[in-house]
Design a protein around this motif. Structure first.
Motif, mmCIF file in Angstrom:
data_model
loop_
_atom_site.group_PDB
_atom_site.id
_atom_site.type_symbol
_atom_site.label_atom_id
_atom_site.label_comp_id
_atom_site.label_asym_id
_atom_site.label_seq_id
_atom_site.Cartn_x
_atom_site.Cartn_y
_atom_site.Cartn_z
ATOM 1 N N ARG A 69 0.832 -1.194 0.000
ATOM 2 C CA ARG A 69 0.000 0.000 0.000
ATOM 3 C C ARG A 69 0.871 1.250 0.000
ATOM 4 O O ARG A 69 1.910 1.290 0.616
ATOM 5 C CB ARG A 69 -0.946 -0.033 1.190
ATOM 6 C CG ARG A 69 -2.008 -1.097 0.977
ATOM 7 C CD ARG A 69 -3.016 -1.144 2.077
ATOM 8 N NE ARG A 69 -4.188 -1.839 1.603
ATOM 9 C CZ ARG A 69 -5.275 -1.224 1.151
ATOM 10 N NH1 ARG A 69 -5.332 0.090 1.153
ATOM 11 N NH2 ARG A 69 -6.298 -1.913 0.714
ATOM 12 N N ARG A 70 0.399 2.238 -0.723
ATOM 13 C CA ARG A 70 1.144 3.487 -0.866
ATOM 14 C C ARG A 70 0.263 4.626 -0.397
ATOM 15 O O ARG A 70 -0.933 4.643 -0.666
ATOM 16 C CB ARG A 70 1.540 3.704 -2.327
ATOM 17 C CG ARG A 70 2.375 2.588 -2.907
ATOM 18 C CD ARG A 70 3.791 2.617 -2.359
ATOM 19 N NE ARG A 70 4.589 1.516 -2.853
ATOM 20 C CZ ARG A 70 4.747 0.372 -2.206
ATOM 21 N NH1 ARG A 70 4.145 0.165 -1.061
ATOM 22 N NH2 ARG A 70 5.504 -0.589 -2.703
ATOM 23 N N PHE A 71 0.874 5.583 0.262
ATOM 24 C CA PHE A 71 0.100 6.666 0.837
ATOM 25 C C PHE A 71 0.476 7.989 0.173
ATOM 26 O O PHE A 71 1.635 8.238 -0.111
ATOM 27 C CB PHE A 71 0.376 6.750 2.341
ATOM 28 C CG PHE A 71 -0.482 7.754 3.057
ATOM 29 C CD1 PHE A 71 -1.823 7.501 3.297
ATOM 30 C CD2 PHE A 71 0.037 8.966 3.472
ATOM 31 C CE1 PHE A 71 -2.620 8.418 3.937
ATOM 32 C CE2 PHE A 71 -0.752 9.899 4.116
ATOM 33 C CZ PHE A 71 -2.086 9.622 4.354
ATOM 34 N N ASN A 72 -0.514 8.811 -0.071
ATOM 35 C CA ASN A 72 -0.257 10.136 -0.647
ATOM 36 C C ASN A 72 0.177 11.075 0.475
ATOM 37 O O ASN A 72 -0.652 11.697 1.131
ATOM 38 C CB ASN A 72 -1.504 10.680 -1.331
ATOM 39 C CG ASN A 72 -1.743 9.990 -2.646
ATOM 40 O OD1 ASN A 72 -1.198 10.372 -3.668
ATOM 41 N ND2 ASN A 72 -2.521 8.924 -2.610
ATOM 42 N N TRP A 73 1.475 11.142 0.671
ATOM 43 C CA TRP A 73 2.005 11.960 1.761
ATOM 44 C C TRP A 73 1.763 13.435 1.489
ATOM 45 O O TRP A 73 1.634 14.230 2.399
ATOM 46 C CB TRP A 73 3.492 11.699 1.939
ATOM 47 C CG TRP A 73 3.777 10.262 2.213
ATOM 48 C CD1 TRP A 73 4.242 9.342 1.333
ATOM 49 C CD2 TRP A 73 3.582 9.565 3.453
ATOM 50 N NE1 TRP A 73 4.354 8.120 1.957
ATOM 51 C CE2 TRP A 73 3.964 8.231 3.252
ATOM 52 C CE3 TRP A 73 3.136 9.952 4.718
ATOM 53 C CZ2 TRP A 73 3.905 7.276 4.256
ATOM 54 C CZ3 TRP A 73 3.081 9.000 5.710
ATOM 55 C CH2 TRP A 73 3.463 7.674 5.479
ATOM 56 N N PHE A 74 1.768 13.793 0.215
ATOM 57 C CA PHE A 74 1.517 15.177 -0.187
ATOM 58 C C PHE A 74 0.542 15.126 -1.349
ATOM 59 O O PHE A 74 0.226 14.064 -1.857
ATOM 60 C CB PHE A 74 2.806 15.851 -0.665
ATOM 61 C CG PHE A 74 3.940 15.788 0.309
ATOM 62 C CD1 PHE A 74 4.007 16.668 1.370
ATOM 63 C CD2 PHE A 74 4.948 14.844 0.166
ATOM 64 C CE1 PHE A 74 5.050 16.613 2.273
ATOM 65 C CE2 PHE A 74 5.990 14.780 1.076
ATOM 66 C CZ PHE A 74 6.036 15.668 2.127
ATOM 67 N N THR A 75 0.095 16.302 -1.775
ATOM 68 C CA THR A 75 -0.567 16.363 -3.066
ATOM 69 C C THR A 75 0.540 16.511 -4.096
ATOM 70 O O THR A 75 1.194 17.543 -4.166
ATOM 71 C CB THR A 75 -1.533 17.550 -3.127
ATOM 72 O OG1 THR A 75 -2.539 17.343 -2.147
ATOM 73 C CG2 THR A 75 -2.180 17.652 -4.491
ATOM 74 N N TYR A 76 0.780 15.456 -4.827
ATOM 75 C CA TYR A 76 1.940 15.446 -5.720
ATOM 76 C C TYR A 76 1.669 16.250 -6.973
ATOM 77 O O TYR A 76 0.555 16.283 -7.482
ATOM 78 C CB TYR A 76 2.333 14.012 -6.066
ATOM 79 C CG TYR A 76 2.868 13.262 -4.878
ATOM 80 C CD1 TYR A 76 4.189 13.422 -4.476
ATOM 81 C CD2 TYR A 76 2.051 12.448 -4.117
ATOM 82 C CE1 TYR A 76 4.675 12.765 -3.374
ATOM 83 C CE2 TYR A 76 2.531 11.783 -3.009
ATOM 84 C CZ TYR A 76 3.853 11.951 -2.638
ATOM 85 O OH TYR A 76 4.327 11.297 -1.539
ATOM 86 N N LYS A 77 2.725 16.882 -7.451
ATOM 87 C CA LYS A 77 2.607 17.743 -8.628
ATOM 88 C C LYS A 77 3.414 17.158 -9.787
ATOM 89 O O LYS A 77 4.413 16.497 -9.582
ATOM 90 C CB LYS A 77 3.163 19.133 -8.312
ATOM 91 C CG LYS A 77 2.462 19.854 -7.195
ATOM 92 C CD LYS A 77 1.285 20.642 -7.745
ATOM 93 C CE LYS A 77 0.720 21.627 -6.750
ATOM 94 N NZ LYS A 77 0.434 21.073 -5.427
ATOM 95 N N TRP A 78 2.964 17.417 -10.979
ATOM 96 C CA TRP A 78 3.712 17.056 -12.173
ATOM 97 C C TRP A 78 4.225 18.345 -12.802
ATOM 98 O O TRP A 78 3.435 19.283 -12.986
ATOM 99 C CB TRP A 78 2.826 16.320 -13.165
ATOM 100 C CG TRP A 78 2.637 14.873 -12.859
ATOM 101 C CD1 TRP A 78 3.258 13.828 -13.467
ATOM 102 C CD2 TRP A 78 1.763 14.286 -11.877
ATOM 103 N NE1 TRP A 78 2.836 12.637 -12.917
ATOM 104 C CE2 TRP A 78 1.930 12.882 -11.950
ATOM 105 C CE3 TRP A 78 0.879 14.789 -10.937
ATOM 106 C CZ2 TRP A 78 1.235 12.002 -11.131
ATOM 107 C CZ3 TRP A 78 0.195 13.915 -10.123
ATOM 108 C CH2 TRP A 78 0.375 12.541 -10.222
#
Lengths: 753, 443, 262
Positions: free
Chosen positions: C139-148
């Motif tokens: 399982r992976r957690f979205n630690w931040f709102t990731y940006k591209w």
């Protein structure tokens, strides 16, 4: 995003979610990017994907791909299931090509140099201006009667684009097209031509072989055609139609490919050729070889006796004999030679030795062995020739014989050994025109940049090289409109050609490269019986070919006899060892630079997916490293992650240490591809580049740089290392995570497949 | 308690509420500011940026926040234990301290509950963990131990507030009768019109006894349930049948130690030497000694069963906890503070030394915090697949919130001693009975 | 008394989806042949492209927050020159007795009618319980709102949502592709047939090590492969009943030919 958080806080605070949403609705921007349903753009159905067949250009292998397009954007690259090489599969670099297309660090339009050379200070100009400037320079040069001072530095240009470029150069009056790629298999082509007289790279039929003996061919990640060969590998192991093939890998470092081998033979660096010849001698001596020229073979191979080979290669006598026995008794068997045998100063000799081995074992021209390819369709494509190499250009530039340089998509300032001083030489060139799409080390030296399309925006075609026994021509078509103000390289050549006038203009009959490509294919269609038979008219043929992704005819596979004669190889067989710079007393370790799976020669370093992809063996991300055997590391007093200084007679680099059991104690290895000085935000200033400390030793027969040509010494430095590897622990602790069954048991192959 | 008149008791207690020194204000403001900055500020930053500001990572998804959660729940056991158990067993020496202990219960449960929200990825959706009817027909998962937690903790918190409040009604009335000005209407309201009639005393005693009985199994169950958050997972080192008693014993252990510390502070700062005597310390330290032995026993059993099982997963967890720095340092420090130092209490002389009591009780709470921290920080980094093993180091934000939680707790307690009679007036009076000349002896 | 209990049991069971955990419309299963897998990681990049996985950068990689839903684990054993490197691709095992499903307080992760362990991003409140309980660390957690970095975001797959900060995610067996296949099959009035669904990893795998299909279909490729004598499941002793079946790698673990001749 801020608005969203604002809303969240309003909601969480309980002040009034309703109010917040009302507010949110009020400040929502108007739908600027709605797709009108009434008159929708062609091919755009919201929510539905289109797949276009095209060609992958991330490495020279030439896999056919399908690009998934939704709403006018490329979303995913997948293998083309119809394509004989990729067969619906694709490797890491091919799939990551998308991030080259949408890379934020691309050159966004034509630019002219503003500051000093290499200062990366450029100003944007218009295309007309850019073409005009190049034309003026060309005209100036030809007016002086120095047309042959125009050089074109490029990687292998496939298909009709290569022909167009050749036409332009010929029309302008220069024959100086220099083809260069760090891994361009010139040695392999040369060796094959010298020993077997074939021009195209043959098909190594891994799929059907039962015993694969590989000399440093890392086909699982980088060598030749990784997708095609990996497909073959899977079938060799567990394919239904053949027993489970055995696989032995000879190389000083346990590469990804060697990790999959049943046996790993860590021969001493530079002695692989001796090992191959010793095995060949065993086979000849055992009476397995029945050719009429048995005697001459015996004579030729006589210096490579077991005890000599064992002493030189550091491989046990019994083991050599065992491999020889298995290699000749298992039918069919196959020997391949990769970078691990061709990357020495006598690389051609090594590859010739592999061919000899295949010949005496009887593996040439058979199923599960080496099969000849032909490129007759394009009339003996230039891909076969081994012309002048990069060293010629560097020398010419040093002697100011280069008046104008066209440069496209390879990066010699990065991919040539430091002591070749390519960048310094290029600074000697009065005017450099770059067609590259990225501001890399070499492009930064240019005076004007005319950025070309990536493969997703451009037309083109290419041979698959090596082909699977029959000709495969893959067509590249633009699948998205260009992201930036770039142009097709073909169009640029046509534009310049037309502007220059004279013969060059005459050689450019079409207005755009797209029409040129189609017209050229029309000629092929008229010429080739297979093509004309396949469709009623050229238009239908063209449509079908574009939809399918290219042209190939499996039935055209011709069985061709191949053989190696003692006469042709005699001058390449010698006891002369590979040259290593540096005295062994001062520099005790062999340096082995190798192509990293994600970055190849460094071109993948600007792709975030590939930077964050753990190396298949070391699992390091965003960095490079130096692999050292634990025994050596202990002696040097370095631990995993320490920074070490690697010093050769030609310079030193700093790199974090990766302690690895799978490397010879007298060898260290560094992956190529990192520490770009320039190449966009993802690539710059990380890792170490082993090429910087290499001598400019070449195999004189091919002008190919010998990557494995120096010894080094290693010292610990006190700077803390910042190696980031994803696998902190690689010990299974007996938990049965990767379970195995012994070879030779009842599980030899899957019974259901 | 000698030579104290009923009036003196009243005056003493009300004095603590009405007479405020500048030291108190300094302490309160310090705590409030620190709690706001260290907890509030850091938490706001974490909510804005994301859980990425913590040191949490892929195998170690639970860190210091969960350790704090369990720690504060453990502290909360002081109140219930002292108040309810000792009430039922009619132990007389509980009377002067149980009020503060019950307050500790409430405040620490509150702090613990807040840590659940701190550790959530999307705390603004906290109400989704409540089973409320929605048009989207979403329901909560009653098999989840986290769901058990939601119910157990909210029940426990409610019960402990009621317990605290019920026991305070006569005192609130006493305060009501003695304060003037703006305080008067507040306590009039809080005292619920208490007049001290026979019937009122009867019903108060009945309901108080009911809650005392009710809250003991509740307290035991709360900490068992907290332990199931861990024990119901399959993580080696967490999946233990012994966890429920282990946690309950640990909670009582740390709760008692917290009470001892608190008693020393109250005694000094509020000049309660009359009410909190050496006898109290003696008894509580004996309790600490017993709990320490019990805790040590369970700890030995846990280690032994792992060692005896001799599987790779158990061994690695043990090795990581006991022999690999920095966790091994913490582990052995915990053994010293929780198993060895309490042995000092074998000697009566040390039990009645304030200095030793303070050192040992603070030591125990440090040790118990370490225990909770090690439970998450040494098991999750060593799960089943060694390739994914990854250690955990708390980030500055996490440490800041942890430190802030102590200030927050202190702030709540400081406010409490000002607005609430922190010693039970009426029960202390029961203790006094008829004033005597020599030392009070019940036995 | 027993009558009441039975009634209660029936009542409780009636709340469950019929056939929950025992009978599925489809039983999506993945078979990974470790003898074919050569560890090239093409599957990893394919997953990044298909499922909009963010790139987190070197610092976050260092603290083990890489996002890959599928990863190649490598185990190195032996000493030079008898070194063996073993690879195993690990993705969500879609356990039928999934520990993660037990842990989630809000049913953000649950078992659907296809036997898939699915994650509802919108419902997730981020208690980390599922990830802690997961025995496979997938399982992976979205630690931040990731940006591209623009324009990289133009590549994002519109079929898959881009997750916001604070939610858990994991391999979905490319559920978006399953949905397409099921919709198409429904339109054509048939069941999904073998080969209709290709997960991104399976599609890219050059050695054909990954096979995906319906275990309920006795003629599907996975059904046949699942009967292989080399079959095993990862950490089977934990009784999580995974839907991913591995086929053992054929290799001599003990000193084999390599050393006897070397």
């Amino acid at each position: 995003m801020k608005r969203r958080y604002f809303l969240k806080f309003i909601g969480a605070g309980g002040i009034g979610t309703g109010l917040g949403m009302l507010f949110g609705q009020a400040i929502k921007p108007p739908g600027a990017k709605l797709i009108p349903y009434l008159i929708p753009p062609e091919d755009v159905i919201p929510g539905l994907a289109n797949y276009y067949a095209s060609l992958c250009t991330q490495c020279p292998a030439g896999c056919g791909v399908l690009v998934k397009i939704m709403d006018g954007r490329a979303k995913k690259v997948e293998g083309n299931p119809l394509h004989p090489v990729s067969g619906g599969k694709l490797c890491v670099r091919g799939q990551a090509g998308l991030q080259a297309l949408y890379n934020p660090d691309r050159v966004q339009g034509p630019m002219r140099r503003k500051g000093a050379r290499g200062s990366t200070s450029f100003e944007p100009i218009s295309w007309e201006e850019a073409i005009g400037e190049v034309t003026t320079r060309l005209n100036d040069l030809s007016a002086k009667g120095e047309s042959d001072k125009l050089y074109f530095l490029t990687p292998e240009l496939g298909g009709h684009l290569g022909k167009l470029a050749d036409d332009f150069m010929a029309g302008y009056g220069s024959s100086n097209t220099i083809k260069y790629d760090l891994f361009d298999y010139r040695n392999l082509r040369y060796a094959n031509r010298a020993s077997m007289g074939i021009k195209a790279i043959p098909h190594y039929d891994i799929e059907n072989t039962k015993y694969l003996l590989s000399f440093g061919a890392d086909f699982a990640s980088t060598w030749l055609s990784p997708v095609g060969m990996s497909r073959g590998y899977g079938e060799m192991r567990q394919g239904g139609h053949t027993g489970r093939g055995k696989f032995v890998q000879v190389e000083p470092r346990l590469s990804l490919t060697a990790a999959n081998a049943d046996e790993w033979v860590p021969a001493k660096p530079g002695t692989e050729a001796v090992l191959a010849l010793a095995i060949a001698k065993e086979i000849v001596d055992s009476g397995h070889y029945k050719g009429s020229d048995l005697k001459t073979w015996k004579k030729l191979l006589s210096p490579f006796g077991l005890s000599y080979a064992s002493e030189v290669t550091d491989v046990d006598k019994k083991r050599i004999r065992h491999i020889a026995k298995e290699f000749m008794s298992t039918r069919p068997s196959l020997a391949v030679g990769g970078e691990g045998i061709s990357g020495y100063s006598n690389g051609v000799s090594g590859l010739v030795a592999v061919n000899i081995l295949n010949h005496v074992a009887g593996n040439l021209g058979i199923k599960g062995g080496v099969q000849a390819n032909s490129n007759d369709l394009f009339g003996g494509n230039d891909a076969d020739t081994v012309g002048a190499g990069i060293q010629t250009l560097i020398n010419a530039a040093k002697e100011s014989k280069v008046g104008l340089l066209f440069h496209y998509n390879n990066n010699p300032a990065f991919t040539t050994p430091g002591s070749a001083k390519a960048a310094d030489a290029l600074k000697n060139v009065p005017f450099i025109v770059s067609f590259s799409s990225f501001l890399d080390e070499t492009t930064a030296l240019s005076d004007i940049i005319l950025p070309s399309h990536t493969s997703f925006e451009d037309w083109g075609d290419d041979f698959t090289n090596p082909a699977p026994g029959f000709q495969v021509a893959t067509i590249m078509q633009p699948v998205v409109s260009s992201v930036y103000k770039t142009r097709s390289l073909g169009d640029i050549f046509i534009g310049i050609g037309k502007a220059v006038g004279g013969t060059a203009k005459a050689k450019m009959p079409n207005d755009t490269f797209a029409t040129h490509l189609k017209a050229s294919w029309k000629r092929l269609y008229a010429k080739d019986k297979g093509m004309s038979a396949s469709s009623f008219t050229f238009e239908t043929f063209w449509r079908e070919t574009l939809a399918r992704g290219g042209w190939w005819n499996e039935k055209s596979a011709k069985k061709r006899k191949l053989s190696v004669s003692t006469r042709s190889v005699a001058r390449h067989v010698s006891k002369e060892p590979a040259k290593f710079e540096g005295e062994s007393s001062k520099y005790p370790l062999y340096l082995l630079p190798y192509a990293q799976a994600g970055h190849l020669d460094g071109r993948g370093a600007n792709i975030p997916w590939l930077q964050e992809l753990p190396d298949p063996i070391t699992s390091v991300v965003w960095d490079s490293w130096v692999e050292i055997n634990p025994k050596t590391a202990k002696r040097l007093g370095v631990k995993m992650g320490d920074m070490a200084e690697i010093e050769s007679p030609f310079g030193k680099v700093l790199s974090p240490v990766y302690v690895y059991e799978g490397i010879r104690p007298d060898t260290v290895a560094i992956p190529i591809g990192q520490v770009h000085k320039l190449y966009g935000r993802y690539a710059e200033k990380r890792g170490a580049n082993p090429l910087e400390i290499l001598p400019s030793t070449v195999d004189t027969r091919t002008e190919v740089y010998a990557l494995n040509s120096t010894r080094v010494r290693i010292a610990k430095v006190s700077r803390p290392g910042d190696l980031v590897k994803m696998d902190v622990y690689t010990d299974e602790l007996g938990r049965g995570i990767v379970q195995t069954v012994p070879t030779g048991g009842q599980f030899k192959k899957s019974s259901h497949h | 308690m000698e030579n104290i008149s009923y009036n003196e008791v009243n005056e003493d207690v009300v004095r603590t509420m009405t007479h405020t020194t500048w030291k108190y204000w300094v302490a309160l403001v310090t705590c409030a500011v620190m709690a706001t900055v260290l907890w509030g500020g850091a938490w706001a930053y974490q909510i804005y940026v994301g859980q990425g500001v913590t040191g949490l990572n892929t195998p170690t998804f639970w860190g210091i926040y969960l350790a704090n959660f369990v720690f504060w729940i453990g502290i909360s056991h002081s109140g219930t234990l002292l108040s309810a158990i000792l009430f039922i067993t009619a132990t007389p020496w509980r009377r002067s301290i149980y009020r503060s202990a019950e307050a500790i219960t409430f405040f620490s449960v509150l702090t613990a509950a807040l840590f659940i929200f701190v550790h959530m990825g999307r705390p603004w959706n906290f109400y989704w963990t409540m089973p409320y009817p929605t048009t989207r027909q979403l329901w909560v998962n009653f098999t989840s131990p986290i769901m058990f937690d939601v119910f157990a903790i909210s029940t426990y918190m409610t019960s402990s507030v009621i317990f605290l409040y019920f026991g305070s009604i006569p005192d609130l009335a006493a305060v009501r009768d003695r304060v003037t000005g703006w305080r008067k209407p507040i306590y009039t309201y809080l005292a619920l019109g208490w007049r001290g009639t026979e019937a009122e005393w009867h019903w108060l005693s009945k309901s108080y006894t009911f809650f005392a009985v009710f809250i003991i199994p509740l307290a035991v169950s709360v900490h068992s349930i907290v332990s199931w958050d861990f024990a119901l997972s399959m993580v080696p080192g967490l999946n233990k049948t012994i966890f429920a008693p282990y946690f309950v014993v640990g909670a009582i252990f740390s709760g008692t130690a917290a009470i001892v510390t608190l008693m020393v502070i109250l005694r000094k700062s509020l000049k309660f030497e009359k009410y909190i005597t050496m006898m109290h310390f003696d008894k509580l330290c004996l309790l600490l000694l017993v709990m320490s032995l019990l805790w040590s026993y369970i700890n030995v059993v846990e280690v032994f069963s792992d060692w005896y099982a001799n599987t790779s997963v158990e061994n690695e967890t043990l090795r990581y906890r006991m022999f690999m720095p920095p966790h091994s340092y913490m582990y052995w420090l915990m053994i010293i503070t929780n198993s060895i130092m309490p042995l000092l209490f074998i000697f009566k002389k040390l039990r009645t030394s304030i200095f030793v009591c303070v050192v040992v009780s603070i030591g125990i709470n440090v040790g118990m915090w370490i225990e909770r921290y090690l439970i998450v920080a040494t098991t999750l980094p060593r799960k089943y697949l060694p390739n994914m093993w990854h250690g955990y180091t708390p980030s500055l934000i996490e440490i800041s919130i942890t430190v802030g939680s102590f200030f927050f707790f202190a702030m709540l307690f400081l406010i409490f001693v000002k607005v609430w009679p922190s010693v039970s007036i009426y029960e202390v009076k029961e203790d006094i009975g008829i004033p005597m000349r020599k030392g009070f002896k019940r036995h | 008394m027993s009558g009441i209990l039975t009634k209660l049991k029936d009542k409780l069971q009636s709340y469950r989806v019929p056939g929950y955990r025992t009978k599925f419309e489809y039983k999506w299963t993945m078979v990974v042949d470790l003898d074919r897998c050569n560890g090239c990681e093409a599957c990893v990049v394919a997953c990044y492209a298909e499922n909009n996985l963010p790139v987190v950068g070197k610092r976050d990689c260092d603290i083990s927050r890489r996002f890959s839903w599928i990863r190649i684990e490598r185990y190195i054993e032996g000493e030079y020159p008898d070194v063996k490197v073993k690879f195993i691709p690990i993705m969500c095992q879609h356990c039928d007795a999934a520990p993660c499903e037990l842990g989630c307080p809000v049913y953000a992760t649950y078992h659907n009618q296809d036997g898939l362990n699915v994650q509802v991003y919108n419902r997730c409140v981020g208690t980390f319980t599922c990830a802690t309980y997961c025995t496979y660390d997938v399982r992976r957690f979205n630690w931040f709102t990731y940006k591209w970095d623009s324009p990289l975001e133009q590549q994002l797959n519109p079929d898959v949502t881009v997750r916001e900060m604070g939610v858990m995610e994991k391999c979905t067996f490319c559920i978006q592709r399953i949905r397409v296949a099921k919709d198409t099959a429904k339109d054509e009035g048939r069941k999904v047939t073998d080969g209709d669904v290709q997960t991104a990893c399976m599609q890219s795998c050059p050695t054909d090590a990954i096979t995906f299909g319906d275990l309920n279909d006795p003629n599907s490729k996975v059904s046949k492969l699942a009967k292989s004598p080399r079959r095993y499941r990862l950490l089977e002793e934990l009784n999580t009943d995974p839907s991913v079946i591995y086929l053992k790698r054929v290799m001599d673990e003990k000193k084999g030919h390599g050393s006897s001749h070397g």
